[in-house]
Design an enzyme around this catalytic site. Structure first.
Site, PDB file in Angstrom:
ATOM      1  CE  LYS A  53      -3.633  -2.570   2.267  1.00  0.00           C
ATOM      2  NZ  LYS A  53      -4.893  -2.534   2.977  1.00  0.00           N
ATOM      3  CG  HIS A 148      -6.880  -2.824  -2.899  1.00  0.00           C
ATOM      4  ND1 HIS A 148      -7.465  -2.110  -1.879  1.00  0.00           N
ATOM      5  CD2 HIS A 148      -6.237  -3.859  -2.309  1.00  0.00           C
ATOM      6  CE1 HIS A 148      -7.181  -2.688  -0.722  1.00  0.00           C
ATOM      7  NE2 HIS A 148      -6.440  -3.760  -0.959  1.00  0.00           N
ATOM      8  CD  GLU A 150      -6.849  -0.111   1.151  1.00  0.00           C
ATOM      9  OE1 GLU A 150      -5.781   0.103   0.567  1.00  0.00           O
ATOM     10  OE2 GLU A 150      -6.949  -0.872   2.133  1.00  0.00           O
ATOM     11  CD  GLU A 224      -7.742  -7.988  -1.070  1.00  0.00           C
ATOM     12  OE1 GLU A 224      -6.799  -8.419  -0.407  1.00  0.00           O
ATOM     13  OE2 GLU A 224      -7.807  -6.817  -1.476  1.00  0.00           O
TER      14      GLU A 224
HETATM   15  C1  PEP Z   1      -5.351  -5.714   1.334  1.00  0.00           C
HETATM   16  O1  PEP Z   1      -5.374  -4.503   1.473  1.00  0.00           O
HETATM   17  O2  PEP Z   1      -5.281  -6.209   0.209  1.00  0.00           O
HETATM   18  C2  PEP Z   1      -5.423  -6.522   2.542  1.00  0.00           C
HETATM   19  C3  PEP Z   1      -5.782  -7.748   2.412  1.00  0.00           C
HETATM   20  O3  PEP Z   1      -5.103  -5.892   3.742  1.00  0.00           O
HETATM   21  P1  PEP Z   1      -4.967  -6.582   5.179  1.00  0.00           P
HETATM   22  O4  PEP Z   1      -4.222  -7.891   4.988  1.00  0.00           O
HETATM   23  O5  PEP Z   1      -4.221  -5.613   5.983  1.00  0.00           O
HETATM   24  O6  PEP Z   1      -6.357  -6.829   5.668  1.00  0.00           O
END
Ligand code: PEP
Length: 317
Positions: A53, A148, A150, A224
């Protein structure tokens, strides 16, 4: 593929029905039919991604790369780490290239400001602040993470944009990790699969439409759930497995059985060195996309080594 289903009555309709059956708890829940964990199973190599990130300094990147190089990692796992753009070069120089590949965390596609139906041969030009797939190709950056959550939630990337980015990156020969996943509200509303299938459909339509663009084993899907990212609230292995199996079935139904088998489906969301093995034991969990824990070399190495638990569980070791 169908022969490996653990429940012969499995159909996506039943999956939807399972999702829509709700209980009163406020926390994310498993499917209603928790006793019937559906299995498909791919044939690809276990793959673990580290999404750094917007973190890092020259010193911390150097230390992390040193720690990763020092780790003892099983050789049956593909590993891709995604530094911020500015540190990609440093990471490439520092990492053992035989073990670690690098990814960008995004790539620009021009359509968003222009004609959405037009296919561009070049994505360089007057796009202040952006980095293009063409540039990543030029610099031999082999992977890119796209879509992603985000970027979807904070920067407004919609399904069509992500689909176009994936197709454009494939056009430039990049390997892609494309992220899909539902919000807590969507899960609570029984819309998990609807949301994920819409995200996948946008990718499939663009890939199909784009000349010299294809799925192949070069497109990895990272499931995710947004409620699990960076929250410490990991999906149960059963929750993850059931969505992964549904994604694999969606690929059979909407792309091809061949692509479904070859596609690696990663789980991402609060994976750490304590929960990775339990998740990895499920047949449709072909690896992980890791955020926070990927910034700690020892933890990340342990997560990579959960490949051993995966191969043992599926009888490939
Ligand atoms: C991500 O941002 O892809 C992620 C899985 O973050 P985290 O492992 O911190 O939950």
């Amino acid at each position: 593929m169908a022969s490996s289903l653990t429940h012969s009555a499995f159909r996506l309709g039943a999956f939807h029905a399972g999702f829509r059956t709700r209980c009163a708890s406020k926390t994310p829940r498993a499917f209603a039919r928790t006793s019937l964990v559906v299995r498909n199973e791919g044939t690809g190599r276990f793959i673990v991604g580290g999404n750094w990130k917007c973190n890092g300094t020259i010193a911390s990147v150097a230390e992390l790369c040193e720690g990763l190089n020092a780790g003892e990692i099983a050789d049956n796992v593909d590993i891709v780490v995604a530094p911020p753009f500015l540190y990609i070069d440093q990471a490439v120089e520092a990492l053992d290239a035989k073990r670690f590949k690098v990814a960008a965390q995004n790539a620009w596609v021009e359509y968003t400001l222009q004609d959405p139906t037009h296919h561009y041969d070049s994505d360089t030009g007057a796009f202040t602040g952006e980095v293009s797939a063409e540039m990543l190709e030029d610099l031999d950056v082999p992977w890119v993470i796209l879509g992603h959550s985000e970027r979807r939630t904070l920067l407004g990337e919609d399904n069509v944009t992500v689909g176009k980015k994936v197709a454009h990156a494939r056009y430039h020969g990049l390997n892609v990790i494309v992220c899909v996943g539902e919000s807590l509200e969507e899960r609570e509303a029984g819309k998990t699969l609807e949301v994920i299938f819409a995200q996948l459909r946008a990718v499939a339509e663009e890939i199909d439409d784009r000349e010299h663009s294809s799925w192949g084993s070069q497109v990895v899907i990272a499931y995710e759930p947004i409620w699990a990212i960076g929250t410490g609230k990991v999906a149960t292995p059963e929750q993850a497995q059931e969505v992964h199996a549904a994604i694999r079935q969606w690929l059979v139904d909407n792309v091809s059985e061949e692509v479904s088998k070859a596609t690696r489906i990663q789980y991402g969301g609060s994976v750490n060195d304590g929960n990775c093995e339990d998740l990895a034991k499920y047949s449709d969990i072909d690896g992980f996309l890791v955020g926070g824990a990927s910034l700690d070399a020892e933890k990340f190495v342990r997560i990579c080594n959960s490949s051993v638990a995966h191969y043992k569980a599926v009888g490939r070791l």
